[in-house]
Scaffold this active site. Structure first.
Site, mmCIF file in Angstrom:
data_model
loop_
_atom_site.group_PDB
_atom_site.id
_atom_site.type_symbol
_atom_site.label_atom_id
_atom_site.label_comp_id
_atom_site.label_asym_id
_atom_site.label_seq_id
_atom_site.Cartn_x
_atom_site.Cartn_y
_atom_site.Cartn_z
ATOM 1 N N GLU A 1 3.941 7.528 41.301
ATOM 2 C CA GLU A 1 4.875 6.561 40.702
ATOM 3 C C GLU A 1 4.267 5.887 39.471
ATOM 4 O OE1 GLU A 1 7.676 6.797 41.939
ATOM 5 O OE2 GLU A 1 7.476 7.247 44.064
ATOM 6 N N GLN B 1 -23.857 -14.823 54.513
ATOM 7 C CA GLN B 1 -23.239 -15.197 53.243
ATOM 8 C C GLN B 1 -22.529 -14.032 52.558
ATOM 9 O OE1 GLN B 1 -26.137 -17.114 50.739
ATOM 10 N NE2 GLN B 1 -26.277 -18.933 52.025
ATOM 11 N N ARG C 1 5.562 4.663 54.797
ATOM 12 C CA ARG C 1 6.261 3.882 53.775
ATOM 13 C C ARG C 1 6.781 4.781 52.658
ATOM 14 N NH1 ARG C 1 5.775 3.890 48.937
ATOM 15 N NH2 ARG C 1 3.533 3.490 48.967
ATOM 16 N N PRO D 1 4.533 20.977 38.019
ATOM 17 C CA PRO D 1 3.130 21.394 38.066
ATOM 18 C C PRO D 1 2.359 21.085 36.778
ATOM 19 C CG PRO D 1 4.507 23.089 39.045
ATOM 20 C CD PRO D 1 5.440 22.062 38.480
ATOM 21 N N GLY E 1 -20.785 2.093 59.960
ATOM 22 C CA GLY E 1 -20.442 3.438 60.399
ATOM 23 C C GLY E 1 -19.097 3.508 61.090
#
Length: 406
Positions: free
Chosen positions: A385, A301, A111, A155, A362
């Site tokens: 962004e 639950q 994306r 940077p 796991g």
């Protein structure tokens, strides 16, 4: 650019079928047009066929699957809102959001490639470029013949782009460009870069830099734990001669790059939601199949609490980005509204990814399931962004009228 010179046959395809079903707890599909749903379903099918079978292996091997670029172009992921006369699809912003949602459901890195191409390369050329620049670059970018990147972050200057030191000097027939940019998606393979630099008066200007210009290099960044199936790098400019015709003529100042970031942030608001949906769908399916203490773990639950909270937050975010899309189509969406949606969607997604990882136990840390990959990717999305905290301050300034940045 070792990432790019890969052998497609070396990428292992998973035999595991992509069973993703998008959650729609509030029948939000009823708010979409037939065109919206056709666009979304087309991209969803492409992701299931082309991205899902290979993405885990690409992430494990830190390979950007460059062979997907023509497919991204074909499904309209490059500049979908750009008018058709410039090679775009001429779609509205809800369609654009749905495209980003489906692609990031596959992987945030893929994306990112599409977001950069459309929002950060094609948009500034369309919005601020000359007619000659639009006709020359936009059709090639829409088709994927050209790929681009966006040079703003340096940077030493991330959240404070106004302090950039990259600069251009007027040499009569050309501009002389010097400086460096960092954390640039697509840079290792980009044909052009939209670069923001200060002129001799200290005014920020945008220039189109082409990869074969002498003194321009784009070394790749290696060793990432996030966005491993994406190509990121630097941009280095050592006395690069940029023709004057490559200056974006219709914008001056920080407004230029920030308006581009608003376009990208809008897409991320939808995109991160795709990652959240994938993690939720994975956890829900696993909770019905995993047996512990004689019954599916979805029957306990605490597991139901996790799933119920996930779908609640997804539904809230779906409504938020849909409304934002309506406002964007009406040219009424403010930068602060976009910031709120970007921050909310990414926070929602990263929290859901972490809860889903726990539900899978796991197995959640393996490439057998997409959750850990999404979680690691989102650690980048929450920062780029505009960081999580910066977007919070944008909202704070908007509602109080008081600037907490300085």
């Amino acid at each position: 650019m070792s990432n790019q010179n890969y052998d497609l046959n070396s990428i292992q395809k998973s035999s595991k079928k992509d069973l993703f079903e998008a959650p729609d707890y509030y029948q939000i599909d009823e708010l979409l047009t037939d065109e919206h749903k056709l666009v979304r379903d087309t991209v969803r099918s492409w992701v299931k066929k082309e991205v899902s079978p290979i993405i885990e292996d690409c992430a494990q091997k830190a390979i950007f699957p460059k062979h997907l670029l023509p497919g991204l172009a074909e499904v309209g992921a490059f500049g979908p809102t750009i008018p058709a006369n410039y090679g775009g699809a001429g779609l509205d912003y809800i369609s654009y959001g749905l495209i980003m949602q489906e692609i990031e459901r596959g992987d945030s890195g893929i994306r990112s490639t599409a977001s950069v191409q459309g929002s950060l390369v094609m948009y500034p050329i369309f919005a601020f470029g000359s007619e000659e620049q639009k006709m020359h670059y936009l059709p090639k970018l829409a088709s994927g013949e050209y790929m681009g990147c966006f040079g703003l972050t340096e940077p030493d200057h991330g959240s404070d782009p106004g302090s950039m030191i990259t600069n251009i000097k007027d040499m009569g027939d050309y501009y002389l460009l010097n400086g460096a940019k960092m954390w640039i998606s697509n840079s290792p393979f980009a044909d052009i870069a939209i670069v923001w630099a200060k002129d001799e008066e200290g005014i920020i200007r945008g220039v189109i830099v082409e990869k074969d210009m002498e003194g321009f290099s784009a070394p790749e960044i290696h060793g990432k734990w996030s966005l491993r199936a994406s190509a990121s790098g630097e941009l280095v400019f050592d006395n690069v001669k940029v023709p004057k015709k490559n200056l974006l003529p219709n914008i001056k100042g920080l407004k230029g790059p920030l308006s581009c970031l608003n376009q990208a942030r809008y897409g991320i608001a939808w995109g991160a939601l795709g990652a959240a949906m994938d993690c939720y769908d994975t956890a829900l399916r696993y909770s019905k199949e995993r047996i512990q203490f004689g019954k599916p773990i979805g029957g306990f639950q605490l597991q139901q609490k996790k799933l119920a909270e996930m779908i609640t937050e997804i539904t809230k975010a779906q409504l938020l980005v849909w409304r934002l899309g309506v406002l964007k189509n009406e040219n009424r969406a403010t930068p602060a509204q976009i910031s709120m949606a970007k921050r909310n969607s990414v926070e929602t997604a990263i929290n859901i990814a972490r809860e889903a990882r726990q539900m899978l136990g796991g197995m959640g840390i393996t490439g057998e399931y997409p959750v850990m990959r999404h979680m690691m990717n989102l650690e980048s999305v929450v920062t780029y962004e505009g960081t999580h905290d910066i977007h919070l301050l944008i909202t704070g300034m908007d509602i109080t009228g008081l600037n907490a940045f300085v």
